[in-house]
Enzyme design. Structure first.
Site, short mmCIF file in Angstrom:
data_model
loop_
_atom_site.label_atom_id
_atom_site.label_comp_id
_atom_site.label_asym_id
_atom_site.label_seq_id
_atom_site.Cartn_x
_atom_site.Cartn_y
_atom_site.Cartn_z
N HIS A 186 -3.14 2.85 -4.64
CA HIS A 186 -2.52 2.40 -3.38
C HIS A 186 -1.09 1.91 -3.61
O HIS A 186 -0.64 0.98 -2.93
CB HIS A 186 -3.36 1.28 -2.75
CG HIS A 186 -4.64 1.77 -2.13
ND1 HIS A 186 -4.73 2.28 -0.86
CD2 HIS A 186 -5.90 1.85 -2.64
CE1 HIS A 186 -5.98 2.63 -0.59
NE2 HIS A 186 -6.71 2.39 -1.67
N ASP A 190 0.87 -1.20 0.00
CA ASP A 190 0.00 0.00 0.00
C ASP A 190 0.90 1.23 0.00
O ASP A 190 2.13 1.12 -0.14
CB ASP A 190 -0.96 -0.02 1.20
CG ASP A 190 -2.30 0.61 0.84
OD1 ASP A 190 -2.30 1.79 0.43
OD2 ASP A 190 -3.34 -0.06 0.93
N GLU A 247 -10.10 2.15 -5.18
CA GLU A 247 -9.82 3.56 -4.89
C GLU A 247 -8.66 4.13 -5.69
O GLU A 247 -7.81 4.84 -5.15
CB GLU A 247 -9.53 3.72 -3.38
CG GLU A 247 -10.68 3.28 -2.51
CD GLU A 247 -10.38 3.40 -1.02
OE1 GLU A 247 -11.22 3.91 -0.30
OE2 GLU A 247 -9.29 2.95 -0.58
C1 ACM Z 1 -11.07 -0.97 0.53
O1 ACM Z 1 -11.59 -0.92 1.65
N1 ACM Z 1 -10.50 0.10 0.01
C2 ACM Z 1 -11.07 -2.19 -0.25
#
Ligand code: ACM
Length: 629
Positions: free
Chosen positions: A277, A203, A345
């Site tokens: 991420h 991440d 995201e």
């Molecule tokens: C997530 O909670 N962004 C998968």
């Protein structure tokens, strides 16, 4: 056979009455329990008869450890015993009712027999068996109290899971958790018959897995600046602040974790989260981004403002070469058939500024940035499949067009999962609504602050198969522990339990057998077991639920309730600590005009049981949507 069992039940209830059903508190609730009279009492020497099968190593070790640590009773494992205390039996002929993970457990005054088709079933039978013994069996040291009877009630249990995918996700990227922490997490989850650990390995805050030939991922990408407080609000670290907080798993560590999990019948699902991420990867190899200047980026440390481009560039062939290299090794390290490639995201604003992306869009006739991501995911699916694995991602991978064989993990509610299942794709449900373990378990006045709340009772309502889909497309479900606000293992435990008790029952037990009041009683018994085992849990279900609103005559009004039955709530507005001599809540309360705080505590049977809570009146006004003066 039915008649005989019926007779035993009759006897237990009417004649002897020795076996108290309340004594039995198994989580997750087994499919079928018949309680009989009497108990099995552990003898002075325990002999476990176990078939000679290397896959039973940890079944034997688990039983030996759990039955001898607290009791100091010696345990011998044999594979040719003529008489035994506990007999573990692998069926020669498959029993279709119990399947791969199910078991029969028989406890009689004479002995204990666990029967299963496969070693996993014996392991789960052993977990159930241990839960039948007094809580002190969980103690990590010899129990001195001579009054404890090391006995289990006589039962006949038939049990098997509702779903094959019973997962927990542990985010080891936001904060690094050591190999030993992960193994401890596995030990805890298997008590409740979870069989899948999803490791979120990469991440913006860290890349946690050694990849040979890409050394900067772990030399640079695994480290940030140590900060504590409320993650996401920190001041930017000074340029020369030491970047020594974090860590990673070597490939040997990964092999050890995988083996540790396998011996306990847990699959490890690795997640490499791309194309969003991905700041840790971009910092390590800036050429993977579309953004000029990315060589000046840093791994995120939880600072408030970070405008670094944390995406990989789908228009850059080097990205696919990089991912091919990473996935070759990931596929070799993790035997599980699925690889999770994230996809959630992903900010599109960096791509919008990129000439390379625009050229890609023109060339591939892509109309939107979601279609750009879909282009990326489809190429990624091919790479994953070229390694002999199945490609999985968060539900954002549906946007812009789902890759042909993708498996969807639905987190933004169930809608993505429903959509994918209707398209014939496999789905795992892990919706924020029921299964996000990073959310607070109770009121912000008492819980470490996170932006949302998920109470135990809500987690218990998780139903992974919506009416509108074919159940065969739903592999199961999982709960996710994101760790932005989780700095240590004790807090990881607090956030996981008891909600993962609920999730385990949602995923293992028959839907029809679920019952909140009954479950809540069992949770309390498991709290007592965790106290013995020194595992932390959240006692939030004992604290009041606070609702504030404007009364009809526009005064600030508070309504209180509790998640479980039988609690009394006492409160004060005069800043002193309420106890059971204070006003007891019986009906909505109007907050006195000049009060600055409300204090509350719950009692049961005249004894405090909840935690002392202090809620500023400003907070009550905010809850009620009433303006603070
Ligand atoms: C997530 O909670 N962004 C998968």
């Amino acid at each position: 056979m039915k008649k005989i069992l019926g007779l035993c039940m009759f006897i237990s209830v009417t004649t002897f009455g020795q076996t108290n059903k309340n004594e039995i508190a198994i989580i997750p609730e087994p499919v079928k329990i018949v309680t009989n009279s009497g108990h099995f009492i552990l003898p002075k020497n325990i002999i476990i008869q176990s078939p000679a099968n290397p896959e039973l190593k940890q079944v034997n070790a688990f039983l030996k450890n759990r039955l001898s640590t607290a009791t100091a009773i010696p345990v011998t494992i044999k594979n040719n015993a003529t008489a035994s205390t506990i007999n573990l039996v692998l069926n020669k002929k498959n029993d279709n009712v119990i399947g791969k993970e199910g078991y029969h457990l028989s406890v009689t005054p004479k002995n204990i027999v666990i029967t299963a088709n496969e070693p996993a079933g014996l392991f789960y039978g052993a977990q159930t068996l241990v839960q039948l013994f007094p809580k002190e069996i969980e103690s990590t040291a010899v129990v001195k109290n001579k009054n404890i009877k090391w006995q289990a009630p006589c039962v006949e249990i038939t049990d098997y899971p509702r779903f094959g995918w019973r997962g927990l996700m542990f985010d080891v990227a936001r904060h690094f958790f050591t190999k030993e922490d992960v193994e401890k997490y596995i030990d805890q989850m298997v008590r409740y018959k979870f069989n899948l650990l999803h490791l979120h390995l990469t991440d913006d805050q860290g890349w946690r897995i050694e990849i040979k030939g890409l050394p900067r991922l772990t030399e640079v990408g695994a480290w940030n600046v140590k900060k504590v407080g409320y993650f996401g609000t920190f001041a930017s670290p000074a340029p020369d602040a030491p970047r020594n907080y974090g860590g990673f798993y070597t490939q040997d560590d990964i092999r050890e974790i995988v083996q540790y999990a396998k011996e306990r019948f847990v699959n490890i699902l690795p997640e490499i989260d791309v194309p969003g991420h991905s700041l840790a990867a971009v910092v390590s190899y800036p050429e993977l981004s579309c953004t000029p200047g990315s060589e000046n980026y840093h791994v995120h440390s939880g600072e408030r403002r970070d405008t670094s481009d944390n995406t990989l560039c789908p228009a850059n062939e080097k990205v696919y070469e990089f991912l091919d290299k990473v996935l070759t090794q990931v596929a070799q390290l993790f035997p599980f058939e699925y690889i999770h490639m994230g996809g959630d995201e992903c900010s599109k604003n960096y791509w919008a500024k990129s000439d390379a992306i625009h050229a890609l869009m023109q060339r591939e006739n892509l109309k939107t940035y979601e279609e750009v991501q879909s282009y990326f995911e489809k190429r990624l699916e091919k790479i994953v499949e070229s390694k002999g694995k199945k490609f999985m991602g968060w539900d954002e991978i549906l946007e812009g067009g789902l890759a042909p064989d993708a498996i969807v993990m639905s987190w933004r509610g169930m809608a993505g999962g429903i959509q994918a299942a209707k398209m014939g794709h496999e789905v795992v449900m892990s919706p924020t609504t029921f299964a996000y373990l990073d959310y607070m378990q109770g009121d912000p006045a008492i819980e470490p602050h996170v932006y949302a709340t998920l109470r135990l009772s809500k987690a218990y309502q998780f139903e992974p198969v919506p009416d509108s889909v074919d159940p065969k497309n739903i592999l199961g479900g999982q709960a996710n522990l994101w760790t932005e606000q989780v700095y240590n293992m004790r807090h990881a435990e607090y956030m996981t339990w008891p909600r993962a008790f609920a999730i385990s029952e949602d995923l293992w037990s028959p839907k029809e057998s679920k019952n909140w009041d009954n479950f809540a009683n069992r949770v309390e018994k498991h709290f007592a077991r965790f106290d013995e085992a020194q595992i932390k849990y959240a006692p939030s279900m004992y604290d009041p639920i606070i609702n504030a609103s404007a009364s009809p005559d526009k005064k600030l009004m508070v309504e209180l309730s509790t998640e479980i039955n039988g609690l009394d709530i006492y409160y004060s507005f005069d800043n002193s600590f309420p106890d059971n001599f204070y006003p007891k809540y019986t009906e909505p309360i109007i907050v006195p005009e000049d009060a600055v705080q409300m204090k509350l505590i719950t009692y049961r049977n005249g004894k405090p049981i909840g935690r002392m809570m202090t809620v500023p009146v400003t907070e009550l006004k905010a809850k009620a949507g009433v303006k603070n003066k």
